[in-house]
Enzyme design. Structure first.
Site, PDB file in Angstrom:
ATOM      1  N   GLY A  75       0.833  -1.308   0.111  1.00 13.21           N
ATOM      2  CA  GLY A  75       0.027  -0.254  -0.082  1.00 13.21           C
ATOM      3  C   GLY A  75       0.869   1.200  -0.041  1.00 13.21           C
ATOM      4  N   THR A  76       1.933   1.198   0.528  1.00 16.98           N
ATOM      5  CA  THR A  76       2.838   2.468   0.937  1.00 16.98           C
ATOM      6  C   THR A  76       3.602   2.715  -0.561  1.00 16.98           C
ATOM      7  OG1 THR A  76       3.464   1.630   3.200  1.00 16.98           O
ATOM      8  CG2 THR A  76       4.819   3.328   1.991  1.00 16.98           C
ATOM      9  N   ASN A 154      -7.415   4.381   9.227  1.00 20.60           N
ATOM     10  CA  ASN A 154      -7.049   3.053   9.882  1.00 20.60           C
ATOM     11  C   ASN A 154      -7.080   3.070  11.213  1.00 20.60           C
ATOM     12  OD1 ASN A 154      -5.277   5.276   8.952  1.00 20.60           O
ATOM     13  ND2 ASN A 154      -3.903   3.863  10.296  1.00 20.60           N
ATOM     14  N   GLN A 182      -7.810   0.417   3.751  1.00 23.03           N
ATOM     15  CA  GLN A 182      -8.565   0.013   4.934  1.00 23.03           C
ATOM     16  C   GLN A 182     -10.302  -0.218   4.452  1.00 23.03           C
ATOM     17  OE1 GLN A 182      -8.017  -1.299   7.564  1.00 23.03           O
ATOM     18  NE2 GLN A 182      -5.814  -0.553   7.953  1.00 23.03           N
ATOM     19  N   GLY A 203      -2.365  -5.922   0.101  1.00 21.88           N
ATOM     20  CA  GLY A 203      -2.911  -7.385   0.277  1.00 21.88           C
ATOM     21  C   GLY A 203      -2.982  -7.889   1.699  1.00 21.88           C
ATOM     22  N   HIS A 204      -2.025  -7.422   2.532  1.00 25.84           N
ATOM     23  CA  HIS A 204      -2.097  -7.932   3.849  1.00 25.84           C
ATOM     24  C   HIS A 204      -3.273  -7.421   4.602  1.00 25.84           C
ATOM     25  CE1 HIS A 204       0.065  -5.065   6.497  1.00 25.84           C
ATOM     26  NE2 HIS A 204       0.389  -4.355   5.277  1.00 25.84           N
ATOM     27  N   THR A 240      10.456  -7.818 -11.641  1.00 24.82           N
ATOM     28  CA  THR A 240       9.951  -8.997 -12.112  1.00 24.82           C
ATOM     29  C   THR A 240       8.801  -9.296 -11.072  1.00 24.82           C
ATOM     30  OG1 THR A 240      11.927  -9.925 -12.763  1.00 24.82           O
ATOM     31  CG2 THR A 240      10.270 -11.687 -12.235  1.00 24.82           C
ATOM     32  N   CYS A 328       1.996   1.208  13.415  1.00 26.07           N
ATOM     33  CA  CYS A 328       3.107   1.807  13.016  1.00 26.07           C
ATOM     34  C   CYS A 328       3.667   2.937  14.243  1.00 26.07           C
ATOM     35  CB  CYS A 328       3.102   2.774  11.743  1.00 26.07           C
ATOM     36  SG  CYS A 328       1.931   2.006  10.493  1.00 26.07           S
TER      37      CYS A 328
HETATM   38  C1  LIG Z   1      -1.633  -0.381   6.279  1.00 26.61           C
HETATM   39  C2  LIG Z   1      -1.915   0.878   5.640  1.00 26.61           C
HETATM   40  C3  LIG Z   1      -1.075   1.410   4.633  1.00 26.61           C
HETATM   41  C4  LIG Z   1       0.065   0.659   4.339  1.00 26.61           C
HETATM   42  O1  LIG Z   1      -0.006  -0.547   3.417  1.00 26.61           O
HETATM   43  P1  LIG Z   1       1.430  -1.219   3.401  1.00 26.61           P
HETATM   44  O2  LIG Z   1       0.944  -2.469   2.533  1.00 26.61           O
HETATM   45  O3  LIG Z   1       1.662  -1.988   4.768  1.00 26.61           O
HETATM   46  O4  LIG Z   1       2.614  -0.801   2.948  1.00 26.61           O
HETATM   47  C5  LIG Z   1      -1.670   2.454   3.933  1.00 26.61           C
HETATM   48  N1  LIG Z   1      -2.641   3.056   4.296  1.00 26.61           N
HETATM   49  C6  LIG Z   1      -3.466   2.823   5.214  1.00 26.61           C
HETATM   50  C7  LIG Z   1      -4.617   3.426   5.517  1.00 26.61           C
HETATM   51  C8  LIG Z   1      -3.152   1.457   6.096  1.00 26.61           C
HETATM   52  O5  LIG Z   1      -3.882   0.953   6.961  1.00 26.61           O
END
Ligand SMILES: *Cc1c(COP(=O)(O)O)cnc(C)c1O
Length: 389
Positions: A75-76, A154, A182, A203-204, A240, A328
């Site tokens: 996501g970052t 979040n 989220q 994904g996570h 890749t 975080c």
């Molecule tokens: C967890 C989160 C991210 C970061 O995602 P990552 O895949 O851990 O880099 C960004 N924005 C929000 C709102 C999140 O909750």
């Protein structure tokens, strides 16, 4: 190692467990189909096909075209890519609009821009966590390169009205990015009905592995890649492909879409029962953002006269996982910027805990949390200086 069965995991906004069906879908791409998807033989085409299927699955979850999905590492990265693309495509524009409650994966890129001579307008929120759309509209200028507003928070789960925000940005002719990390899998997304330029997912946060994400890039918008190299992802993200994880994200998206209506209700019922129980058992417990629309899975609760760090340690002893603000920030004594932006004073922000529920939580988890959490809070309150006043 603590056996995971013993853990009451109430921190699904920090990360989620991989769904067993996701792991099953990924396995062949870790064991057997290891070909580089860019290679010319048929063995590689099988990997390529699986990636394209994942692209369709993610597109279905977002209500967009498969060609609008760019796979990233998280996501970052998706957030950083949106910023980079918007600024590179409009180099003459030196202004960005964002909000005071963004995840650090938007906050930090925005702060970095300030060091590079950009002006950043940060829109605040009210005590329920709601954004003033008037303030947002007023902040957008002719030299605004990007508006970046998260869809749901979040820490509190507060949902911003992204449809209206998209209309405002579109009327002003400025690209909009939304961090929907989220939101994906929790409330429905239909990008055929919302006109925006970029949307990030990870994904996570939806039962796929860590280290894979996606960025939606509106097919009508210009794009400038952040990571340069080979021609992967249609020249939009070099490197890749992380084939197994991309396949996992696709499967996770498919499952999330299929389960969304039923899971939304089930998780909301768990969350509501939890909040009601806490409020009954702990005097003055208050839900942050209670006055605003919220995700069905998130509870940010403020308690009088406690330090969240102490509460987290005691809950950890009971194998209950939750967090103070976002994951975080664990270990930092700074109050949450999100709760501060909502007008909570330091003690209130530092006396708040976040519980976030998900697919693998059940009634027994809520029973256990309602059995343990009030006791922990009560103990800390009894120890606080205010108790002996
Ligand atoms: C967890 C989160 C991210 C970061 O995602 P990552 O895949 O851990 O880099 C960004 N924005 C929000 C709102 C999140 O909750």
């Amino acid at each position: 190692m603590i056996a995971s069965e013993k853990i009451t995991y109430l921190d699904n906004n920090a990360t989620t467990a991989i769904d067993p069906a996701v792991l099953e879908a990924m396995r062949p791409f870790l064991e057997k189909y290891f070909a580089n998807p860019s290679s010319g033989y048929r063995f590689a085409a099988q990997v390529r096909d699986a990636i394209e299927q994942a692209r369709e699955q993610v597109a279905a979850l977002l209500g967009c075209e498969p060609g609008e999905i760019v796979f990233t590492s998280c996501g970052t990265e998706s957030n950083n890519t949106a910023f980079h693309s918007a600024l590179e495509t409009r180099p003459e524009c030196k202004h960005v609009v964002t909000t005071s409650v963004e995840h650090s994966a938007v906050r930090k890129p925005a702060q970095e821009l300030e060091r590079h001579g950009y002006e950043v307008t940060v829109i605040g929120v009210d005590k329920s966590g709601r954004l003033s759309l008037r303030a947002l509209a007023d902040a957008i200028r002719s030299d605004t390169a990007l508006v970046s507003v998260m869809w749901a928070n979040n820490e509190t789960g507060v949902i911003f009205p992204i449809e209206e925000i998209a209309e405002i940005a579109r009327d002003k002719g400025v690209p909009l990015h939304t961090d929907a990390v989220q939101v994906a899998g929790k409330i429905s997304i239909n990008l055929r009905e919302i006109q925006l330029q970029f949307l990030s997912i990870s994904g996570h946060k939806l039962h796929a592995p860590k280290g894979v994400g996606a960025l939606y890039v509106n097919r009508r918008s210009r794009f400038h890649p952040l990571i340069l190299g080979g021609s992967h992802e249609n020249n939009r993200r070099a490197g890749t492909e992380n084939a197994a994880s991309i396949v996992g994200l696709g499967k996770a998206a498919e499952i999330a879409l299929a389960k969304l209506p039923e899971e939304q209700t089930r998780v909301r019922n768990l969350r509501d029962r939890f909040e009601k129980g806490l409020i009954e058992k702990i005097s003055n417990a208050r839900v942050n953002g209670a006055g605003a629309p919220r995700l069905p899975n998130t509870s940010s609760v403020m308690f009088d006269e406690i330090e969240s760090e102490a509460a987290l340690m005691m809950l950890d002893q009971e194998n209950i996982c939750c967090s103070a603000g976002s994951a975080c920030r664990t270990g930092s004594l700074q109050p949450s910027h999100v709760l501060s932006a909502m007008g909570l004073v330091n003690e209130q922000a530092r006396g708040s805990l976040r519980f976030s529920f998900g697919r693998f939580n059940d009634e027994a988890d809520i029973d256990r949390a309602l059995e343990i959490v009030p006791g922990v809070i009560g103990k800390l309150q009894a120890l606080s200086p205010a108790a002996s006043r």
